[in-house]
Motif scaffolding. Structure first.
Motif, PDB file in Angstrom:
ATOM      1  N   LYS A 190       0.706  -1.258   0.006  1.00 53.79           N
ATOM      2  CA  LYS A 190      -0.134  -0.049   0.034  1.00 53.79           C
ATOM      3  C   LYS A 190       0.967   1.312   0.063  1.00 53.79           C
ATOM      4  N   TRP A 191       1.863   1.288   0.822  1.00 56.54           N
ATOM      5  CA  TRP A 191       2.630   2.665   0.907  1.00 56.54           C
ATOM      6  C   TRP A 191       3.604   2.674  -0.384  1.00 56.54           C
ATOM      7  N   VAL A 192       4.046   1.441  -1.046  1.00 55.16           N
ATOM      8  CA  VAL A 192       4.539   1.667  -2.289  1.00 55.16           C
ATOM      9  C   VAL A 192       4.008   2.434  -3.388  1.00 55.16           C
ATOM     10  N   LEU A 193       2.721   2.024  -3.533  1.00 56.43           N
ATOM     11  CA  LEU A 193       1.810   2.840  -4.316  1.00 56.43           C
ATOM     12  C   LEU A 193       1.649   4.297  -4.055  1.00 56.43           C
ATOM     13  N   TYR A 194       1.950   4.687  -2.998  1.00 54.89           N
ATOM     14  CA  TYR A 194       1.761   6.015  -2.527  1.00 54.89           C
ATOM     15  C   TYR A 194       3.057   6.690  -2.786  1.00 54.89           C
ATOM     16  N   GLY A 195       4.093   6.068  -2.603  1.00 57.82           N
ATOM     17  CA  GLY A 195       5.351   6.525  -3.202  1.00 57.82           C
ATOM     18  C   GLY A 195       5.296   6.740  -4.899  1.00 57.82           C
ATOM     19  N   ILE A 196       5.063   5.806  -5.258  1.00 58.79           N
ATOM     20  CA  ILE A 196       4.812   5.791  -7.064  1.00 58.79           C
ATOM     21  C   ILE A 196       4.293   6.991  -7.199  1.00 58.79           C
ATOM     22  N   ILE A 197       2.845   7.112  -6.611  1.00 61.59           N
ATOM     23  CA  ILE A 197       2.040   8.195  -7.113  1.00 61.59           C
ATOM     24  C   ILE A 197       2.686   9.549  -6.837  1.00 61.59           C
ATOM     25  N   LEU A 198       3.281   9.808  -5.522  1.00 59.60           N
ATOM     26  CA  LEU A 198       4.123  11.131  -5.338  1.00 59.60           C
ATOM     27  C   LEU A 198       5.259  11.174  -6.389  1.00 59.60           C
ATOM     28  N   ILE A 199       5.940  10.263  -6.778  1.00 61.92           N
ATOM     29  CA  ILE A 199       7.190  10.254  -7.585  1.00 61.92           C
ATOM     30  C   ILE A 199       6.485  10.637  -9.107  1.00 61.92           C
ATOM     31  N   VAL A 200       5.432   9.982  -9.588  1.00 64.31           N
ATOM     32  CA  VAL A 200       5.001  10.024 -11.001  1.00 64.31           C
ATOM     33  C   VAL A 200       4.356  11.446 -11.029  1.00 64.31           C
ATOM     34  N   SER A 201       3.467  11.950  -9.854  1.00 60.80           N
ATOM     35  CA  SER A 201       2.993  13.329  -9.823  1.00 60.80           C
ATOM     36  C   SER A 201       4.019  14.299  -9.904  1.00 60.80           C
ATOM     37  N   TYR A 202       5.197  14.366  -9.357  1.00 60.62           N
ATOM     38  CA  TYR A 202       6.464  15.327  -9.195  1.00 60.62           C
ATOM     39  C   TYR A 202       6.819  15.355 -10.641  1.00 60.62           C
ATOM     40  N   LEU A 203       7.152  14.296 -11.360  1.00 67.08           N
ATOM     41  CA  LEU A 203       7.752  14.245 -12.777  1.00 67.08           C
ATOM     42  C   LEU A 203       6.705  14.736 -13.548  1.00 67.08           C
ATOM     43  N   MET A 204       5.596  14.674 -13.422  1.00 68.27           N
ATOM     44  CA  MET A 204       4.627  15.240 -14.519  1.00 68.27           C
ATOM     45  C   MET A 204       4.575  16.856 -14.245  1.00 68.27           C
ATOM     46  N   VAL A 205       4.850  17.503 -13.164  1.00 71.52           N
ATOM     47  CA  VAL A 205       4.817  19.073 -13.107  1.00 71.52           C
ATOM     48  C   VAL A 205       6.311  19.433 -13.099  1.00 71.52           C
ATOM     49  N   SER A 206       7.218  18.654 -13.192  1.00 75.35           N
ATOM     50  CA  SER A 206       8.790  19.097 -13.068  1.00 75.35           C
ATOM     51  C   SER A 206       9.173  19.895 -14.449  1.00 75.35           C
ATOM     52  N   ARG A 207      10.377  20.431 -14.343  1.00 66.64           N
ATOM     53  CA  ARG A 207      11.101  20.864 -15.601  1.00 66.64           C
ATOM     54  C   ARG A 207      11.692  20.027 -16.203  1.00 66.64           C
ATOM     55  N   TYR A 208      11.711  18.815 -16.073  1.00 69.93           N
ATOM     56  CA  TYR A 208      12.590  17.831 -16.850  1.00 69.93           C
ATOM     57  C   TYR A 208      11.760  17.692 -18.448  1.00 69.93           C
ATOM     58  N   SER A 209      12.685  17.310 -19.254  1.00 69.31           N
ATOM     59  CA  SER A 209      12.192  17.373 -20.597  1.00 69.31           C
ATOM     60  C   SER A 209      12.203  15.744 -20.690  1.00 69.31           C
ATOM     61  N   PHE A 210      11.086  14.917 -21.191  1.00 69.39           N
ATOM     62  CA  PHE A 210      11.172  13.626 -21.400  1.00 69.39           C
ATOM     63  C   PHE A 210      11.245  13.269 -22.979  1.00 69.39           C
ATOM     64  N   LEU A 211      11.724  12.140 -23.522  1.00 70.18           N
ATOM     65  CA  LEU A 211      11.825  11.763 -24.640  1.00 70.18           C
ATOM     66  C   LEU A 211      10.330  11.556 -25.170  1.00 70.18           C
ATOM     67  N   THR A 212      10.164  12.391 -26.415  1.00 70.71           N
ATOM     68  CA  THR A 212       8.883  12.250 -27.006  1.00 70.71           C
ATOM     69  C   THR A 212       8.822  10.888 -27.980  1.00 70.71           C
ATOM     70  N   MET A 213       7.580  10.317 -28.082  1.00 69.03           N
ATOM     71  CA  MET A 213       7.436   9.097 -28.952  1.00 69.03           C
ATOM     72  C   MET A 213       7.196   9.474 -30.519  1.00 69.03           C
ATOM     73  N   LYS A 214       7.272  10.720 -30.976  1.00 70.43           N
ATOM     74  CA  LYS A 214       7.060  11.153 -32.070  1.00 70.43           C
ATOM     75  C   LYS A 214       8.389  10.621 -33.084  1.00 70.43           C
ATOM     76  N   PHE A 215       8.146  10.070 -34.135  1.00 71.94           N
ATOM     77  CA  PHE A 215       8.988   9.857 -35.129  1.00 71.94           C
ATOM     78  C   PHE A 215       8.968  11.098 -36.331  1.00 71.94           C
ATOM     79  N   ASN A 216      10.082  12.009 -36.168  1.00 72.72           N
ATOM     80  CA  ASN A 216      10.142  13.059 -36.995  1.00 72.72           C
ATOM     81  C   ASN A 216      10.552  12.951 -38.414  1.00 72.72           C
TER      82      ASN A 216
END
Length: 75
Positions: free
Chosen positions: A1-27
């Motif tokens: 149960k606590w592992v899921l809470y940790g994953i939710i916090l990490i993913v939530s932070y990554l979604m609003v962070s300034r990190y740029s992630f790889l796009t899956m578009k083939f240009n």
């Protein structure tokens, strides 16, 4: 149960962070520019055959790692 809470916090932070992630578009059609995307797709397909639904978190973690590694190499 606590592992899921940790994953939710990490993913939530990554979604609003300034990190740029790889796009899956083939240009373009060059393999050099699309190699990280091809590797992620290959890992997703192989892990889907080997692990079933466990392939989803494996692919997600691999996507994050490839995103961080490929962005560092481009700079």
């Amino acid at each position: 149960k606590w592992v899921l809470y940790g994953i939710i916090l990490i993913v939530s932070y990554l979604m609003v962070s300034r990190y740029s992630f790889l796009t899956m578009k083939f240009n373009d059609a060059s393999i050099k520019n699309n190699l990280p995307k091809i590797i992620i797709a290959a890992v997703a397909v192989i892990s889907a055959f080997l692990f079933g639904w466990l392939a989803v978190p494996i692919t997600f973690v691999f996507y994050l790692l490839i995103s961080f590694i490929s962005k560092k190499q481009l700079k």
